[in-house]
Design a protein around this motif. Sequence first.
Motif, PDB file in Angstrom:
ATOM      1  N   HIS A  22       0.531  -1.047   0.342  1.00 17.44           N
ATOM      2  CA  HIS A  22       0.334  -0.272   0.385  1.00 17.44           C
ATOM      3  C   HIS A  22       1.229   1.568  -0.090  1.00 17.44           C
ATOM      4  O   HIS A  22       1.880   1.096   0.014  1.00 17.44           O
ATOM      5  CB  HIS A  22      -0.530  -0.461   0.729  1.00 17.44           C
ATOM      6  CG  HIS A  22      -1.660  -1.219   1.321  1.00 17.44           C
ATOM      7  ND1 HIS A  22      -3.066  -0.533   0.260  1.00 17.44           N
ATOM      8  CD2 HIS A  22      -2.002  -2.430   2.168  1.00 17.44           C
ATOM      9  CE1 HIS A  22      -3.715  -2.457   0.601  1.00 17.44           C
ATOM     10  NE2 HIS A  22      -2.719  -2.797   1.786  1.00 17.44           N
ATOM     11  N   ASN A  23       0.231   2.472  -0.181  1.00 17.26           N
ATOM     12  CA  ASN A  23       0.902   3.627  -0.128  1.00 17.26           C
ATOM     13  C   ASN A  23       1.256   3.728   1.071  1.00 17.26           C
ATOM     14  O   ASN A  23       0.476   3.485   1.949  1.00 17.26           O
ATOM     15  CB  ASN A  23       0.163   4.898  -0.674  1.00 17.26           C
ATOM     16  CG  ASN A  23       0.123   4.817  -2.185  1.00 17.26           C
ATOM     17  OD1 ASN A  23       0.889   3.888  -2.986  1.00 17.26           O
ATOM     18  ND2 ASN A  23      -1.309   5.596  -2.544  1.00 17.26           N
ATOM     19  N   LYS A  24       2.911   4.464   1.634  1.00 19.21           N
ATOM     20  CA  LYS A  24       2.714   4.335   2.947  1.00 19.21           C
ATOM     21  C   LYS A  24       2.026   4.899   3.472  1.00 19.21           C
ATOM     22  O   LYS A  24       1.737   6.486   3.075  1.00 19.21           O
ATOM     23  CB  LYS A  24       4.374   5.265   2.766  1.00 19.21           C
ATOM     24  CG  LYS A  24       4.759   6.266   2.510  1.00 19.21           C
ATOM     25  CD  LYS A  24       6.254   6.548   1.935  1.00 19.21           C
ATOM     26  CE  LYS A  24       6.232   8.205   1.194  1.00 19.21           C
ATOM     27  NZ  LYS A  24       7.895   8.734   0.835  1.00 19.21           N
ATOM     28  N   PRO A  25       2.002   5.353   4.870  1.00 21.73           N
ATOM     29  CA  PRO A  25       1.015   5.781   5.698  1.00 21.73           C
ATOM     30  C   PRO A  25       1.293   7.419   6.058  1.00 21.73           C
ATOM     31  O   PRO A  25       0.141   7.899   6.980  1.00 21.73           O
ATOM     32  CB  PRO A  25       0.868   5.566   7.232  1.00 21.73           C
ATOM     33  CG  PRO A  25       2.134   4.537   6.959  1.00 21.73           C
ATOM     34  CD  PRO A  25       3.004   4.110   5.796  1.00 21.73           C
ATOM     35  N   TYR A  26       2.909   7.812   5.455  1.00 21.14           N
ATOM     36  CA  TYR A  26       3.592   8.957   6.026  1.00 21.14           C
ATOM     37  C   TYR A  26       3.684   9.829   4.415  1.00 21.14           C
ATOM     38  O   TYR A  26       3.686   8.691   3.597  1.00 21.14           O
ATOM     39  CB  TYR A  26       4.189   8.721   7.337  1.00 21.14           C
ATOM     40  CG  TYR A  26       5.530   7.838   6.161  1.00 21.14           C
ATOM     41  CD1 TYR A  26       6.943   8.497   5.890  1.00 21.14           C
ATOM     42  CD2 TYR A  26       5.685   6.494   7.317  1.00 21.14           C
ATOM     43  CE1 TYR A  26       7.687   7.839   5.248  1.00 21.14           C
ATOM     44  CE2 TYR A  26       6.509   5.485   6.680  1.00 21.14           C
ATOM     45  CZ  TYR A  26       7.575   6.471   5.677  1.00 21.14           C
ATOM     46  OH  TYR A  26       8.779   5.842   5.310  1.00 21.14           O
ATOM     47  N   THR A  63       8.394  13.696  11.710  1.00 24.52           N
ATOM     48  CA  THR A  63       7.278  12.401  10.900  1.00 24.52           C
ATOM     49  C   THR A  63       5.936  13.624  10.397  1.00 24.52           C
ATOM     50  O   THR A  63       5.643  13.832  11.268  1.00 24.52           O
ATOM     51  CB  THR A  63       6.716  10.937  10.868  1.00 24.52           C
ATOM     52  OG1 THR A  63       8.053  10.283  11.781  1.00 24.52           O
ATOM     53  CG2 THR A  63       6.803  10.501   9.846  1.00 24.52           C
ATOM     54  N   TYR A  65       2.544  13.965   7.986  1.00 20.59           N
ATOM     55  CA  TYR A  65       1.802  12.669   7.711  1.00 20.59           C
ATOM     56  C   TYR A  65       0.470  13.555   6.265  1.00 20.59           C
ATOM     57  O   TYR A  65      -0.320  14.824   6.485  1.00 20.59           O
ATOM     58  CB  TYR A  65       0.768  12.265   8.308  1.00 20.59           C
ATOM     59  CG  TYR A  65       1.797  11.400   9.680  1.00 20.59           C
ATOM     60  CD1 TYR A  65       1.843  10.197   9.407  1.00 20.59           C
ATOM     61  CD2 TYR A  65       2.078  11.506  10.682  1.00 20.59           C
ATOM     62  CE1 TYR A  65       2.365   9.410  10.306  1.00 20.59           C
ATOM     63  CE2 TYR A  65       3.146  11.024  12.060  1.00 20.59           C
ATOM     64  CZ  TYR A  65       3.174   9.718  11.551  1.00 20.59           C
ATOM     65  OH  TYR A  65       3.956   9.085  11.857  1.00 20.59           O
ATOM     66  N   ARG A  66       0.238  12.633   5.800  1.00 20.03           N
ATOM     67  CA  ARG A  66      -0.929  13.423   4.929  1.00 20.03           C
ATOM     68  C   ARG A  66      -1.897  13.458   5.367  1.00 20.03           C
ATOM     69  O   ARG A  66      -2.797  12.956   6.111  1.00 20.03           O
ATOM     70  CB  ARG A  66      -1.428  12.832   3.416  1.00 20.03           C
ATOM     71  CG  ARG A  66      -0.240  12.979   2.890  1.00 20.03           C
ATOM     72  CD  ARG A  66      -0.386  11.179   1.522  1.00 20.03           C
ATOM     73  NE  ARG A  66       0.734  10.288   0.721  1.00 20.03           N
ATOM     74  CZ  ARG A  66       1.579   9.906   0.720  1.00 20.03           C
ATOM     75  NH1 ARG A  66       1.297   9.225   1.965  1.00 20.03           N
ATOM     76  NH2 ARG A  66       2.162   9.701   0.139  1.00 20.03           N
TER      77      ARG A  66
END
Length: 200
Positions: A22-26, A63, A65-66
């Motif tokens: 999956h797309n990375k969560p960050y 980090t 995050y979107r």
Amino acid sequence: MIPFKPLLLVLMVLFSGFNLPHNKPYLSKWVISKGCSLKVGGSTNVNKFTCVIADYYRPDTLTFYRGTPTEAIRITGVMKLDVQTFDCHNPVMTGDLRKTLKSKEFPKLTIQFINLSRYPVKDREDAVKGAVNIELAGVNKRFEVDYRFIPEGANSATLIGTRKINFSDFNLVPPRKIGGMIQTHNELNVEFNLKVRVLN
């Protein structure tokens, strides 16, 4: 009726889809590098002063995050600075500031990063806004910060944050000298300078 082997193959293909990356969560990670600093500037009724915590370095990670198009970019990460390392380039003033900031009782000044209005442009100098929590002398306050992002090569950058704060924001009384004849003003200009390595 579907033969057993083709059925097994179909099931394997279907379930393998759930294990696709999956797309990375960050959105991105920045590692704090050597050469970071915190500068505090103020004034008295006599002159101006600058106090610095130089060469701060802890291998912490910020980090990012979107968020949605209308939300700020959330950040996790902190700077934890030793108040006792403040240097005002004057022994008396240095001692006064450390005492005023209650360095023995509360030895750490913490800057916790909360968000950015948007992710900075990677390939040119950029200006963005964000929010931090500053904990000083046992008091925690949230502040809006002006940032300047300066790229320095492919994977390195400097992030400079500036904000005006007051001693009174943290229930502190500005230092006085000579029976109150020399009075430190309440307002301080804070600038923290982060050297970072952008991982992705």
